[in-house]
Motif scaffolding. Structure first.
Motif, PDB file in Angstrom:
ATOM      1  N   PHE A  33       0.827  -1.208   0.000  1.00  0.00           N
ATOM      2  CA  PHE A  33       0.000   0.000   0.000  1.00  0.00           C
ATOM      3  C   PHE A  33       0.864   1.263   0.000  1.00  0.00           C
ATOM      4  CE2 PHE A  33      -1.824   3.334   2.782  1.00  0.00           C
ATOM      5  CZ  PHE A  33      -2.919   3.705   2.011  1.00  0.00           C
ATOM      6  N   LEU A  34       1.827   1.284   0.905  1.00  0.00           N
ATOM      7  CA  LEU A  34       2.638   2.497   1.046  1.00  0.00           C
ATOM      8  C   LEU A  34       3.468   2.750  -0.210  1.00  0.00           C
ATOM      9  CD1 LEU A  34       3.801   2.056   4.756  1.00  0.00           C
ATOM     10  CD2 LEU A  34       2.083   3.671   3.913  1.00  0.00           C
TER      11      LEU A  34
ATOM     12  N   GLU B 210       2.433   2.041  11.809  1.00  0.00           N
ATOM     13  CA  GLU B 210       2.146   2.299  10.387  1.00  0.00           C
ATOM     14  C   GLU B 210       2.437   3.756  10.049  1.00  0.00           C
ATOM     15  OE1 GLU B 210      -1.767   0.898   9.317  1.00  0.00           O
ATOM     16  OE2 GLU B 210      -1.381  -1.118  10.079  1.00  0.00           O
ATOM     17  N   GLY B 211       2.154   4.652  10.976  1.00  0.00           N
ATOM     18  CA  GLY B 211       2.517   6.060  10.752  1.00  0.00           C
ATOM     19  C   GLY B 211       4.027   6.232  10.680  1.00  0.00           C
ATOM     20  N   GLY B 212       4.733   5.494  11.551  1.00  0.00           N
ATOM     21  CA  GLY B 212       6.195   5.554  11.545  1.00  0.00           C
ATOM     22  C   GLY B 212       6.772   4.994  10.255  1.00  0.00           C
ATOM     23  N   LEU B 213       6.203   3.888   9.782  1.00  0.00           N
ATOM     24  CA  LEU B 213       6.705   3.293   8.540  1.00  0.00           C
ATOM     25  C   LEU B 213       6.464   4.243   7.362  1.00  0.00           C
ATOM     26  CD1 LEU B 213       8.032   0.836   7.217  1.00  0.00           C
ATOM     27  CD2 LEU B 213       5.746  -0.171   6.947  1.00  0.00           C
ATOM     28  N   ALA B 214       5.302   4.877   7.352  1.00  0.00           N
ATOM     29  CA  ALA B 214       5.028   5.853   6.294  1.00  0.00           C
ATOM     30  C   ALA B 214       6.078   6.972   6.315  1.00  0.00           C
ATOM     31  CB  ALA B 214       3.621   6.431   6.466  1.00  0.00           C
TER      32      ALA B 214
ATOM     33  N   PRO C  17      15.709  14.835  12.132  1.00  0.00           N
ATOM     34  CA  PRO C  17      15.591  14.624  13.596  1.00  0.00           C
ATOM     35  C   PRO C  17      14.253  14.005  13.995  1.00  0.00           C
ATOM     36  CG  PRO C  17      15.702  16.988  13.037  1.00  0.00           C
ATOM     37  CD  PRO C  17      16.018  16.228  11.798  1.00  0.00           C
ATOM     38  N   ILE C  18      13.206  14.305  13.245  1.00  0.00           N
ATOM     39  CA  ILE C  18      11.888  13.710  13.546  1.00  0.00           C
ATOM     40  C   ILE C  18      11.863  12.243  13.139  1.00  0.00           C
ATOM     41  CG2 ILE C  18       9.424  13.801  12.958  1.00  0.00           C
ATOM     42  CD1 ILE C  18       9.816  16.874  12.640  1.00  0.00           C
ATOM     43  N   VAL C  19      12.465  11.956  11.993  1.00  0.00           N
ATOM     44  CA  VAL C  19      12.524  10.573  11.504  1.00  0.00           C
ATOM     45  C   VAL C  19      13.294   9.692  12.486  1.00  0.00           C
ATOM     46  CG1 VAL C  19      13.511   9.103   9.688  1.00  0.00           C
ATOM     47  CG2 VAL C  19      12.270  11.192   9.082  1.00  0.00           C
ATOM     48  N   LYS C  20      14.282  10.259  13.137  1.00  0.00           N
ATOM     49  CA  LYS C  20      15.038   9.503  14.127  1.00  0.00           C
ATOM     50  C   LYS C  20      14.282   9.418  15.456  1.00  0.00           C
ATOM     51  CE  LYS C  20      18.171   8.609  17.456  1.00  0.00           C
ATOM     52  NZ  LYS C  20      18.012   8.797  18.911  1.00  0.00           N
TER      53      LYS C  20
ATOM     54  N   TRP D 246      -0.655  10.441   8.282  1.00  0.00           N
ATOM     55  CA  TRP D 246      -1.948   9.745   8.357  1.00  0.00           C
ATOM     56  C   TRP D 246      -2.963  10.342   7.399  1.00  0.00           C
ATOM     57  CZ3 TRP D 246      -2.983   5.089   9.056  1.00  0.00           C
ATOM     58  CH2 TRP D 246      -2.178   4.299   9.894  1.00  0.00           C
ATOM     59  N   LEU D 247      -2.918  11.664   7.243  1.00  0.00           N
ATOM     60  CA  LEU D 247      -3.822  12.252   6.250  1.00  0.00           C
ATOM     61  C   LEU D 247      -3.429  11.781   4.846  1.00  0.00           C
ATOM     62  CD1 LEU D 247      -6.155  14.044   5.431  1.00  0.00           C
ATOM     63  CD2 LEU D 247      -4.610  16.020   5.524  1.00  0.00           C
ATOM     64  N   GLU D 248      -2.130  11.722   4.593  1.00  0.00           N
ATOM     65  CA  GLU D 248      -1.659  11.191   3.302  1.00  0.00           C
ATOM     66  C   GLU D 248      -2.185   9.772   3.069  1.00  0.00           C
ATOM     67  OE1 GLU D 248       0.344  11.910   0.669  1.00  0.00           O
ATOM     68  OE2 GLU D 248       0.612  14.041   1.132  1.00  0.00           O
ATOM     69  N   GLN D 249      -2.108   8.941   4.088  1.00  0.00           N
ATOM     70  CA  GLN D 249      -2.579   7.558   3.928  1.00  0.00           C
ATOM     71  C   GLN D 249      -4.100   7.511   3.751  1.00  0.00           C
ATOM     72  OE1 GLN D 249      -0.442   4.357   6.292  1.00  0.00           O
ATOM     73  NE2 GLN D 249       0.143   6.170   7.457  1.00  0.00           N
ATOM     74  N   ALA D 250      -4.801   8.377   4.497  1.00  0.00           N
ATOM     75  CA  ALA D 250      -6.265   8.400   4.364  1.00  0.00           C
ATOM     76  C   ALA D 250      -6.657   8.824   2.951  1.00  0.00           C
ATOM     77  CB  ALA D 250      -6.872   9.341   5.405  1.00  0.00           C
TER      78      ALA D 250
END
Lengths: 586, 586
Positions: A12-13, A365-369, A394-397, A531-535
């Motif tokens: 999906f991603l 799932e949000g983290g994986l995205a 820094p956020i990704v880490k 999450w909005l992107e995934q929605a």
């Protein structure tokens, strides 16, 4: 269904959201297709399952030992690494001419997540080697690339990063390891390095250490640091490893988790060996003197994304284990249903268990995205991509280090007493993941990096770009998702506002004293965006998988995004409590 | 300064805040004085330091083993328990006539916190014995008190609570252990019990198990449960332990932490032994049939306060270790101070380290205040005290389990990489404390207990009393603390309002599905109250200690109490997401 990672979610991603297939239109990836992408993903899942997952617990129980000058690691590690090397994945994203597969980073990152989820400790060896390879390809001369990088890509040599010293972890400006020119173009190094993952073992023909050190006479601070290649075994004239260099294992660290990865204190140039008859460990300068930290940041940024990815992978496998357990484990009746003669139900029917599982789903799932979004920025030729990645790093880490760890905490809780025993894997996942908020720059360091550097650089260009990119998402949201889009717009508006307020005060001490609240708020806002992107990607599609994505997005916006309120309030009022605190009062 | 617990803080809480000295005016405590209180506190600190702290790590590394039918525990445990028993503290709060010291509970709770902080695993043995003693004193006949309780008070016998079974942990209504009347007034028991702390060992002459079981023909559910005393060794005619009863250790559980406490799977009546020539483990009914769970709740409520106290103690010692480390460890310069030639500073000077330490201080000192407040309710003869304790119990158990565990998490983070190794004690404190949100009713169970039972019972009398008692505090607040008082009044007002809203809907499913958010909010509001109480007690007093209390109270009101906003918002809108969730979407 696999309890390691979800192939369906990756599908999906990658294809339904990030449209990775479109990358094959770029000439770099022209040889590839969805079929080749799927093939390496399937190979990764298979090797992770067959060669990595099986010894995850054993590697935890039987830590590497150091005896008679040799480090012993359980044999399964060597065969797992052999399978990994044979797959060619170590050079997955590299150019074909150096022996790579020239795959997009977003694919190799997805592939590697299987290994991290299956066995984070064993996967640390190739992760470090890949980071070493990438740094050397970026900054080393051709001679060093030929001598050291090619054997690493083939899996014959492994790599490490040697930054920390016993007295200098977060503060690299205090590194004291010395490098003295030997007169023949090489240097001789003397000093101690701490926390060196993969720092010693017999898993490769030699180990390529990248070492930060200070050339005699260099200025104090980070500007005086240079980067050196220091081999465990020096290469002979035929390019094969031979004589021992003066790099000596002083001891192994014994950690709470990540126990399968050797983690070493190394001594350079203490005289145990005297290579080529002189004192000091032989080192080769990378690039120019004084640029060591700048080069190392190349590796560190990659490692930080790798740490975030590892945190996601561990959280994800923990969530899948907890979900499977909650469906199998039968106990009690949901609250309000007190008939004791009614049959007990699977615990997934209990609202508080669902709460923990749903929260975990949004974290992992949000983290994986987020991880895949960041990885894809490396594949894009848009001029904005590097800046966006820079501000996101820094956020990704840090975000997965905190929240995917929380998913591991919930996985224990869902298992109840069983989850607290070493008979179930979830307690190990927690212990393993607990390293991630610490290494490659603590989360506190990431907060300073985000607020003190990334959002201020280039007059705030990075933050503006991030906020604008989120705005592109909200403007694409269909009417049914307009509530989420409005909430995200409000949140990014507040983030912009508090950033201005913090820096407008002209008081960096107060601003930076609240850097963690800033990172926490920015992280949750960024993941709400994911999450909005995934929605949006799931919009209009029917079936349980897409309903699950909608449910998770709803949860994140209703239960998680509101957490940012108190953090943003704190930042907006420029709270001075921490900046002015008298530490005698603690 | 001790790194186990703070004698100064205990002194403040006991004498300057709770006015424990005034209890000596009650006839029950007339023999006591501040001097005797101080003496037992000092003895506790000394024995905890000398006999308990030293083997805390060793007990973690060398778990109990089960071999040849015997459990072996490191010898230090036995000598520590001997010292504890010789101090008389096991019967500290008991009547003198049963061999107790007749001390107030608030004092014995403070004493025991030293042992829990020094070595939670070893302290679990006397904790369980004390709980067994208290239950039997409340419900058992004189014959059983004489035969079993007196030897426990003397330290010769130990006690356990046997509730859980492999298929029934949180759901005690599914307990299946059977008890069959033997015709001679005793019963014969058959079944398996799980997670029995102190369930087998050679540390005492016999073990007194309190076992929940179902008499043949009893109704389903909790109403069919009765409570039995089952001895490991039956007592001979002389009252001395002799013949083995049919209670057999099936195996030991291997936990993430708390490793020094034996934790057993026990089989009752499997035929390994045939006491007195017949099948089944001999058991003695406590009180009446069918009242087992009601009796057990006596023990469980005590154990829940004990668990909360243990969580506080572990968090507290973690905080003290982190504080000491942060003062000693020199590294880097505070943000904004980038001169690399400036000498590095102790890390306590870094704002993010201070943030973690200050937050931890508010968690552990706030938690200790809560525990002692609850313990003192047991000492008061006010008619309101039992009801107030009843409504507070789920918070006393769950809040420290969550937030003092967070202090342990921060203690690791403050230590950086070192804190993640087993060379420093803080990682063990974390692992030990991670049990506390699970046992004696998970935090999810506490949430259901609070919202579903405690705040609704007697037409909401418990919650009204709690809110009114907080109101008495805010009305006492001096002008300088009026900001905190107003914030607490607002928060308790919102708590009252959301409670009404939740129950007014007439939809218990939705209300209970959000029970954890309710517990989280109520817990933080209660601890804010504890901080206002401490700020009032410190008001007008000068010196670093009192300034520290003021600082911590300010932090809690500014940084922590606002967390309740999003939780209360969720409750106010009666969020139905978790109640209605389709678990196929997870």
């Amino acid at each position: 269904m696999s309890r390691i990672l979800s192939a369906r979610d990756l599908e999906f991603l990658l294809y339904e959201w990030l449209d990775v297939e479109a990358l094959t239109k770029r000439s770099r990836f022209a040889e590839h297709s969805r079929e080749t992408f799927d093939a390496v993903l399937e190979v990764s899942a298979r090797i992770a399952e067959r060669e990595f997952a099986g010894h995850n617990r054993k590697g935890d129980l039987q830590e590497p030992t150091f005896d008679g000058g040799r480090v012993t690691v359980i044999p399964e590690v060597e065969s797992a690494l052999r399978a990994f090397h044979e797959s060619g994945l170590l050079g997955g994203a590299l150019d074909e001419e150096i022996g790579g597969l020239q795959l997009p980073h977003v694919i190799t990152r997805s592939c590697f997540a299987w290994f991290q989820a299956a066995n984070i400790a064993t996967s640390a060896y190739p992760m470090l080697t890949m980071a070493t390879v990438n740094l050397l390809l970026a900054y080393a001369g051709q001679e060093h690339v030929d001598a050291f990088v090619r054997p690493m890509v083939e899996g014959r040599f492994t790599g490490t990063m040697c930054l920390s010293e016993p007295q200098a972890g977060s503060s690299l400006s205090d590194v004291t390891t010395r490098a003295v020119p030997a007169g023949d173009g090489t240097y001789r190094l003397h000093g101690s390095k701490m926390w060196i993952s993969g720092g010693d073992h017999e898993l490769s023909e030699t180990i390529v250490h990248l070492v930060l050190a200070r050339v005699a006479g260099a200025p104090a601070g980070v500007k005086g640091l240079s980067l050196f290649i220091v081999l465990k075994h020096l290469l002979g004239p035929d390019g094969a490893p031979g004589e021992r260099n003066d790099v000596v294992l002083v001891g192994l660290n014994h950690k709470m988790g990540f126990r399968g990865t050797t983690n070493a204190v190394l001594s350079f140039g203490d005289g145990t060996h005297a290579p080529r008859g002189a004192a000091g460990a032989v080192g080769y300068l990378v690039g120019e003197e004084g640029r060591g930290l700048a080069y190392m940041f190349h590796m560190m940024n990659e490692a930080r994304i790798g740490v975030g990815a590892g945190a996601v992978a561990l959280g994800y496998t923990g969530y899948l284990h907890a979900l499977a357990y909650a469906r199998e484990r039968v106990q009690g009746r949901p609250p309000g249903d007190k008939d004791p003669s009614a049959p007990p139900v699977p615990i997934v029917r209990h609202p508080d268990v669902r709460r923990m599982l749903l929260a975990s789903k949004t974290y992992v799932e949000g983290g994986l995205a987020l991880i895949l979004y960041a990885a894809k920025l490396l594949d894009e030729d848009s001029p904005d991509a590097p800046l966006l990645l820079d501000v996101l790093t820094p956020i990704v880490k840090a975000w997965p280090s905190q929240w995917c760890l929380k998913a591991n905490d919930y996985a224990i809780q869902v298992h109840g007493g069983y989850g607290y025993t070493r008979e179930y894997p979830v307690e190990q996942f927690y212990r393993d993941n607990r390293l991630n908020p610490i290494h490659e720059g603590t989360d506190g360091i990431q907060a300073l990096d985000l607020l003190g550097r990334k959002v201020t650089m280039d007059g705030g260009a990075g933050l503006s770009l991030l906020l604008r990119t989120m705005g592109e998402t909200t403007s694409r949201a269909p009417r049914e998702l307009s509530g989420m889009a409005r909430a995200l717009d409000a949140a990014r508006g507040r983030l912009a506002e508090v950033t201005r307020t913090l820096w407008a005060s002209g008081d960096p001490r107060t601003a930076l004293a609240n850097a963690t609240a800033y990172l926490d708020a920015a992280g949750h806002i960024v993941v709400a965006w994911m999450w909005l992107e995934q929605a949006i990607a799931a919009h209009g599609k029917r079936g349980a998988f897409y309903d699950g994505k909608r449910l998770a997005a709803t949860y994140f916006f209703d239960h998680e995004l509101p957490r940012t309120g108190p953090w943003l309030d704190l930042l907006a009022r420029g709270d001075t409590l921490l900046a002015d605190l008298d530490d005698d009062l603690l």
